[in-house]
Design an enzyme around this catalytic site. Sequence first.
Site, PDB file in Angstrom:
ATOM      1  NE  ARG A  30     -36.533 -20.586   3.640  1.00  0.00           N
ATOM      2  CZ  ARG A  30     -36.293 -21.436   4.237  1.00  0.00           C
ATOM      3  NH1 ARG A  30     -35.329 -22.168   3.794  1.00  0.00           N
ATOM      4  NH2 ARG A  30     -37.530 -22.181   5.311  1.00  0.00           N
ATOM      5  CE1 TYR A  67     -21.319  -1.826  -7.619  1.00  0.00           C
ATOM      6  CE2 TYR A  67     -22.076  -3.327  -6.451  1.00  0.00           C
ATOM      7  CZ  TYR A  67     -22.618  -2.234  -6.423  1.00  0.00           C
ATOM      8  OH  TYR A  67     -22.919  -1.514  -6.305  1.00  0.00           O
ATOM      9  CG  ASP A  99     -18.019  -9.965  -9.566  1.00  0.00           C
ATOM     10  OD1 ASP A  99     -18.397  -9.937 -11.023  1.00  0.00           O
ATOM     11  OD2 ASP A  99     -18.537  -9.573  -8.610  1.00  0.00           O
ATOM     12  CE  LYS A 156     -25.864  -4.366 -12.124  1.00  0.00           C
ATOM     13  NZ  LYS A 156     -24.695  -4.853 -11.552  1.00  0.00           N
TER      14      LYS A 156
HETATM   15  O1  P1T Z   1     -26.694  -5.325  -7.627  1.00  0.00           O
HETATM   16  P1  P1T Z   1     -26.132  -6.569  -8.250  1.00  0.00           P
HETATM   17  O2  P1T Z   1     -27.478  -7.673  -8.580  1.00  0.00           O
HETATM   18  O3  P1T Z   1     -26.244  -6.795  -6.524  1.00  0.00           O
HETATM   19  O4  P1T Z   1     -24.482  -6.337  -7.859  1.00  0.00           O
HETATM   20  C1  P1T Z   1     -23.492  -6.243  -7.087  1.00  0.00           C
HETATM   21  C2  P1T Z   1     -22.302  -5.879  -8.067  1.00  0.00           C
HETATM   22  C3  P1T Z   1     -22.031  -7.753  -8.422  1.00  0.00           C
HETATM   23  N1  P1T Z   1     -20.560  -6.689  -8.997  1.00  0.00           N
HETATM   24  C4  P1T Z   1     -20.347  -6.500  -9.975  1.00  0.00           C
HETATM   25  C5  P1T Z   1     -18.968  -6.148 -10.644  1.00  0.00           C
HETATM   26  C6  P1T Z   1     -21.165  -5.562 -10.198  1.00  0.00           C
HETATM   27  O5  P1T Z   1     -20.907  -4.860 -10.971  1.00  0.00           O
HETATM   28  C7  P1T Z   1     -22.401  -5.123  -9.151  1.00  0.00           C
HETATM   29  C8  P1T Z   1     -23.529  -4.214  -9.196  1.00  0.00           C
HETATM   30  N2  P1T Z   1     -22.804  -2.770  -9.665  1.00  0.00           N
HETATM   31  C9  P1T Z   1     -23.334  -1.842 -10.224  1.00  0.00           C
HETATM   32  C10 P1T Z   1     -25.090  -1.339  -9.621  1.00  0.00           C
HETATM   33  C11 P1T Z   1     -23.018  -0.346 -10.848  1.00  0.00           C
HETATM   34  O6  P1T Z   1     -24.020   0.268 -11.181  1.00  0.00           O
HETATM   35  O7  P1T Z   1     -21.954  -0.866 -10.935  1.00  0.00           O
END
Ligand code: P1T
Length: 385
Positions: free
Chosen positions: A47, A99, A171, A196
């Site tokens: 961790r 988001y 972001d 992503k």
């Molecule tokens: O899903 P996660 O890995 O926790 O990420 C969150 C997140 C943070 N910032 C942006 C710009 C994002 O698009 C996302 C996650 N977004 C999606 C799952 C979506 O379909 O828009």
Amino acid sequence: MTGFETRAVHAGQDPDPVTGAVVPPISLATTFAQEAVGRHRGYEYSRSGNPTRAALEACLAALEGASHGVAFASGLAATDAVLRTLDPGDHVVIPVDAYGGTYRLVSRVHAPQGITWSAADLSDPGTLAGGWPERTRLVWVETPTNPLLSIVDIAATARIAHARGARVVVDNTFATPYLQRPLELGADAVVHSSTKYLGGHSDVVGGFVATSDDELAQRLRFLQNATGAVPSPFDCYLVLRGVKTLAVRMDRHCENARAVVAMLAAHPRVEQVLYPGLADHPGHAVARAQMRDFGGMVSFRVAGGEPAAIALVERTRLFTLAESLGAVESLIEHPARMTHASAAGSALEVDPALVRCSVGIETAGDLVADLRSALDSLDAAGGAA
Ligand code: P1T
């Protein structure tokens, strides 16, 4: 410094000193032998630190041009760690079209713990300069935003925030470091959902923060260990593997998005196309200046409102109806009912006529034909016949 593509393949990934393996081993061990109490080779407990995670952190930090990288179990865990650096009473400004999960985390997890927040249209830096809430310590930027693809001038925002003693965190999930490097433009930290484009293959959930601010990095490293939202070694390996092809994938995502946008802009069932590469997009000039290219995300408003938008997303065949984005396969979704449903009833609510596409790397002509035929199937009045 070597080129971006070279760093993507090699940074943090020297051949294994023991075996010569050219791919970093997936270090599954949860604990590491110590020669004497407190004397070890840099790792004690997984961790706190793990060799596969360290390779990923070094690679992604190199891509963002950062001195430090801290990996998390998801994009929201990374966002959460940054928000935890605030104290009760501190104020965070988030974009009006953040988001939905970021909005939910700020408004329903951190606000009840004592931080205050407001939403601002950051695509106009004047809004920020004109209405600066007291005790603002953090300005949260997304650019391009999810799902409206609006553009925020990172350098201008950083100038305003820094003059008033606040940090700027970007972001960078939609752009990726291949298309945009916020730290070079003055941002203090960059956050990613590596689920992503960085991972790129819809098979791993992950998050990441990059910064060259030593104090912030130390705090994030502490939070990573103290709160424990760490990615598994296998997940780190998957992101490392994905990121090697980031540059070539992004070039194709951008090229295919251009073809999709050209079709959408000419289609009678489409009322408005939101894509920063379009000359009439309000953020086009800023995007052109701060990005290498305009990305693979395309949103548009369908004539006929919500019924037409929902009919459309259910009728494509190659574009899969699903949340998420940034992977090799094309996805389509209805933000108001899906990814941004948590913003319903708030100032951040999304227009129900909006459709969002993550344009993949399939054959461009096939993607265009698929979307066109779904649009053609909507009735002449723009409804959902
Ligand atoms: O899903 P996660 O890995 O926790 O990420 C969150 C997140 C943070 N910032 C942006 C710009 C994002 O698009 C996302 C996650 N977004 C999606 C799952 C979506 O379909 O828009």
